[in-house]
Write a protein that holds these residues in place. Structure first.
Motif, PDB file in Angstrom:
ATOM      1  N   GLY A   1      -0.562 -14.647 -12.834  1.00 19.82           N
ATOM      2  CA  GLY A   1       0.566 -13.904 -12.306  1.00 19.82           C
ATOM      3  C   GLY A   1       0.340 -13.658 -10.835  1.00 19.82           C
ATOM      4  N   GLU A   2       0.107 -12.397 -10.463  1.00 18.14           N
ATOM      5  CA  GLU A   2      -0.221 -12.074  -9.085  1.00 18.14           C
ATOM      6  C   GLU A   2      -1.493 -12.792  -8.661  1.00 18.14           C
ATOM      7  N   ARG A   3      -2.383 -12.987  -9.624  1.00 20.05           N
ATOM      8  CA  ARG A   3      -3.596 -13.775  -9.433  1.00 20.05           C
ATOM      9  C   ARG A   3      -3.945 -14.404 -10.768  1.00 20.05           C
ATOM     10  N   ALA A   4      -4.863 -15.347 -10.751  1.00 24.28           N
ATOM     11  CA  ALA A   4      -5.294 -15.987 -11.996  1.00 24.28           C
ATOM     12  C   ALA A   4      -6.525 -15.268 -12.522  1.00 24.28           C
ATOM     13  N   VAL A   5      -6.560 -15.068 -13.828  1.00 24.85           N
ATOM     14  CA  VAL A   5      -7.674 -14.372 -14.470  1.00 24.85           C
ATOM     15  C   VAL A   5      -8.282 -15.307 -15.510  1.00 24.85           C
ATOM     16  N   PHE A   6      -9.602 -15.475 -15.446  1.00 27.77           N
ATOM     17  CA  PHE A   6     -10.319 -16.387 -16.329  1.00 27.77           C
ATOM     18  C   PHE A   6     -11.395 -15.646 -17.108  1.00 27.77           C
TER      19      PHE A   6
ATOM     20  N   ARG B   1      -4.177 -15.594  -4.913  1.00 35.48           N
ATOM     21  CA  ARG B   1      -3.298 -16.728  -4.640  1.00 35.48           C
ATOM     22  C   ARG B   1      -3.575 -17.391  -3.292  1.00 35.48           C
ATOM     23  N   SER B   2      -4.232 -16.694  -2.390  1.00 38.70           N
ATOM     24  CA  SER B   2      -4.570 -17.313  -1.111  1.00 38.70           C
ATOM     25  C   SER B   2      -5.709 -16.541  -0.456  1.00 38.70           C
ATOM     26  N   ALA B   3      -6.300 -17.156   0.564  1.00 39.77           N
ATOM     27  CA  ALA B   3      -7.375 -16.502   1.312  1.00 39.77           C
ATOM     28  C   ALA B   3      -6.868 -15.273   2.049  1.00 39.77           C
ATOM     29  N   ALA B   4      -5.549 -15.165   2.237  1.00 34.02           N
ATOM     30  CA  ALA B   4      -4.975 -13.993   2.898  1.00 34.02           C
ATOM     31  C   ALA B   4      -5.220 -12.717   2.102  1.00 34.02           C
ATOM     32  N   ARG B   5      -5.562 -12.872   0.807  1.00 36.08           N
ATOM     33  CA  ARG B   5      -5.833 -11.714  -0.044  1.00 36.08           C
ATOM     34  C   ARG B   5      -7.319 -11.372  -0.115  1.00 36.08           C
ATOM     35  N   TRP B   6      -8.114 -11.980   0.763  1.00 34.69           N
ATOM     36  CA  TRP B   6      -9.558 -11.719   0.722  1.00 34.69           C
ATOM     37  C   TRP B   6      -9.847 -10.239   0.963  1.00 34.69           C
ATOM     38  N   GLN B   7      -9.161  -9.634   1.925  1.00 37.94           N
ATOM     39  CA  GLN B   7      -9.429  -8.224   2.246  1.00 37.94           C
ATOM     40  C   GLN B   7      -9.159  -7.328   1.048  1.00 37.94           C
ATOM     41  N   GLU B   8      -8.061  -7.588   0.320  1.00 37.32           N
ATOM     42  CA  GLU B   8      -7.753  -6.791  -0.865  1.00 37.32           C
ATOM     43  C   GLU B   8      -8.809  -6.975  -1.945  1.00 37.32           C
ATOM     44  N   ALA B   9      -9.267  -8.228  -2.134  1.00 37.14           N
ATOM     45  CA  ALA B   9     -10.291  -8.498  -3.137  1.00 37.14           C
ATOM     46  C   ALA B   9     -11.602  -7.820  -2.763  1.00 37.14           C
ATOM     47  N   ASP B  10     -11.945  -7.855  -1.487  1.00 33.14           N
ATOM     48  CA  ASP B  10     -13.165  -7.192  -1.017  1.00 33.14           C
ATOM     49  C   ASP B  10     -13.074  -5.688  -1.233  1.00 33.14           C
ATOM     50  N   ARG B  11     -11.909  -5.112  -0.927  1.00 36.30           N
ATOM     51  CA  ARG B  11     -11.721  -3.676  -1.113  1.00 36.30           C
ATOM     52  C   ARG B  11     -11.835  -3.302  -2.586  1.00 36.30           C
ATOM     53  N   GLU B  12     -11.299  -4.147  -3.470  1.00 33.78           N
ATOM     54  CA  GLU B  12     -11.358  -3.850  -4.897  1.00 33.78           C
ATOM     55  C   GLU B  12     -12.804  -3.798  -5.383  1.00 33.78           C
TER      56      GLU B  12
ATOM     57  N   PRO C   1       5.121   0.705  -1.173  1.00 36.53           N
ATOM     58  CA  PRO C   1       5.778   0.487  -2.466  1.00 36.53           C
ATOM     59  C   PRO C   1       6.383  -0.898  -2.627  1.00 36.53           C
ATOM     60  N   PHE C   2       6.614  -1.586  -1.511  1.00 35.71           N
ATOM     61  CA  PHE C   2       7.262  -2.899  -1.574  1.00 35.71           C
ATOM     62  C   PHE C   2       6.301  -4.035  -1.228  1.00 35.71           C
ATOM     63  N   ASP C   3       5.001  -3.759  -1.300  1.00 37.22           N
ATOM     64  CA  ASP C   3       4.000  -4.784  -1.009  1.00 37.22           C
ATOM     65  C   ASP C   3       4.237  -6.022  -1.869  1.00 37.22           C
ATOM     66  N   ARG C   4       4.319  -7.179  -1.219  1.00 33.51           N
ATOM     67  CA  ARG C   4       4.439  -8.494  -1.854  1.00 33.51           C
ATOM     68  C   ARG C   4       5.822  -8.759  -2.450  1.00 33.51           C
ATOM     69  N   VAL C   5       6.744  -7.813  -2.386  1.00 35.64           N
ATOM     70  CA  VAL C   5       8.049  -8.027  -3.022  1.00 35.64           C
ATOM     71  C   VAL C   5       8.799  -9.173  -2.356  1.00 35.64           C
ATOM     72  N   THR C   6       8.903  -9.163  -1.031  1.00 42.69           N
ATOM     73  CA  THR C   6       9.599 -10.244  -0.336  1.00 42.69           C
ATOM     74  C   THR C   6       8.925 -11.578  -0.595  1.00 42.69           C
ATOM     75  N   GLU C   7       7.604 -11.589  -0.549  1.00 42.69           N
ATOM     76  CA  GLU C   7       6.835 -12.815  -0.798  1.00 42.69           C
ATOM     77  C   GLU C   7       7.128 -13.375  -2.185  1.00 42.69           C
ATOM     78  N   ARG C   8       7.164 -12.500  -3.173  1.00 37.57           N
ATOM     79  CA  ARG C   8       7.442 -12.950  -4.542  1.00 37.57           C
ATOM     80  C   ARG C   8       8.855 -13.520  -4.668  1.00 37.57           C
TER      81      ARG C   8
ATOM     82  N   GLN D   1       7.433 -14.718 -10.814  1.00 40.42           N
ATOM     83  CA  GLN D   1       6.401 -15.698 -10.458  1.00 40.42           C
ATOM     84  C   GLN D   1       6.068 -16.617 -11.624  1.00 40.42           C
ATOM     85  N   LYS D   2       6.410 -16.174 -12.845  1.00 37.07           N
ATOM     86  CA  LYS D   2       6.089 -16.943 -14.043  1.00 37.07           C
ATOM     87  C   LYS D   2       7.290 -17.769 -14.523  1.00 37.07           C
ATOM     88  N   GLY D   3       8.300 -17.871 -13.692  1.00 38.05           N
ATOM     89  CA  GLY D   3       9.475 -18.652 -14.046  1.00 38.05           C
ATOM     90  C   GLY D   3       9.120 -20.082 -14.421  1.00 38.05           C
ATOM     91  N   GLY D   4       9.713 -20.561 -15.505  1.00 36.82           N
ATOM     92  CA  GLY D   4       9.449 -21.912 -15.971  1.00 36.82           C
ATOM     93  C   GLY D   4       8.359 -22.013 -17.002  1.00 36.82           C
TER      94      GLY D   4
END
Length: 295
Positions: free
Chosen positions: A36-41, A54-65, A135-142, A264-267
């Motif tokens: 979805g927002e990311r892949a989980v294995f 979904r991209s290296a642009a999310r590295w900061q969020e992943a590091d913070r988590e 509150p609208f983080d990633r909404v436009t992108e999605r 994001q899961k359309g199809g």
């Protein structure tokens, strides 16, 4: 952002390479749980969870988590634990993190409320650099990148987004400003033999606790929680967010986020496509009763 099928293939390569880098042995290929927002294995014989952004642009969020999870564990809050070592890893132009798998069962909303009450009263270290809630983080992108949406559907979602963003400054939270989870719903809590565990901390930030409370109220409104479960949730936390005059607007923003996440899961299946279309129609007709299904 790439479409789900393309992303799933790239994420599979990324988690396999990253696991090899960290020396995570696995008897079989990584098992994709969801994309979805990311892949989980699941890998490491079921003992390890890999998360691929979904991209290296999310590295900061992943590091913070990762850093937030380690801080919360030090505070005694039961959270999903990242594996030792330097994380995230940059692989396939994306960020990969690994976590100890949590073996547990779904629990009840009051358990979530108890965790949130504790979380909201903690003071994070300055070095964590928590952002302010968007509150609208990633909404436009999605909306722009979701597969299978028609031009009309994208325009409808953008119009809803614009309307809600314009109205947001008209409401004032009453519970102050605290560290919040960001995506506090019953799906992010599991009951284990050692107690409940909170996970998926990628949205942790500074913001109004109302944002964390509104999802459980919305799930009650959708029929996903019972009235009794919601009453127990309010008793455990000590506040009923539906008594706040900003609840309808926060609820509408959450509905938009839930819809764009699913888009994001359309199809993936006819059922998901039907659900996406129904949700978009409902968002543009607020008076419609909601008969949404959880995903």
């Amino acid at each position: 952002m790439v479409h789900t099928e393309e992303f799933a293939k790239r994420a599979t390569r990324a988690v396999h390479t990253a696991a090899h880098t960290l020396g995570i042995a696995s008897p079989g290929a990584p098992e994709l749980i969801r994309a979805g927002e990311r892949a989980v294995f699941r890998l490491g014989g079921g003992t390890v969870i890999g998360r691929v952004e979904r991209s290296a642009a999310r590295w900061q969020e992943a590091d913070r988590e990762v850093r937030a999870a380690r801080w919360l564990a030090d505070q005694g809050l039961p959270v999903g634990a990242p594996l030792p070592g330097d994380q995230p890893l940059l692989v396939e132009d994306t960020a990969v993190t690994f976590w100890q798998a949590v073996d547990g069962e779904w629990t009840v909303p009051k358990e979530l409320a108890a965790l949130l009450r504790t979380l909201h009263h903690l003071t994070p270290p300055r070095a964590l650099h928590l952002p302010e809630l968007d509150p609208f983080d990633r909404v436009t992108e999605r909306i722009d990148a979701a597969p299978r949406l028609t031009t009309a559907q994208r325009d409808q979602l953008h119009a809803v987004h614009h309307d809600l963003a314009t109205r947001l400054p008209t409401v004032t939270p009453v519970l102050g400003r605290h560290v919040i989870h960001g995506d506090a719903n019953i799906g992010n809590v599991l009951a284990t033999d050692h107690g409940v565990v909170l996970f998926d901390l990628d949205g942790i930030c500074w913001g109004p606790p109302e944002w964390d409370l509104v999802l459980t109220a919305l799930y009650r409104d959708l029929g996903w929680h019972t009235e009794a479960e919601y009453a127990d949730f309010c008793d455990a936390y000590g506040f009923d967010v539906t008594t706040w005059d900003g609840y309808p607007l926060y609820k509408a923003i959450r509905e938009l986020r839930m819809t764009t996440w699913l888009a994001q899961k359309g199809g993936e299946s006819p059922e998901i496509n039907t659900e996406i279309a129904q949700r978009i129609t409902d968002l543009t007709h607020p008076e419609h009763p909601r008969t949404w299904h959880p995903y």
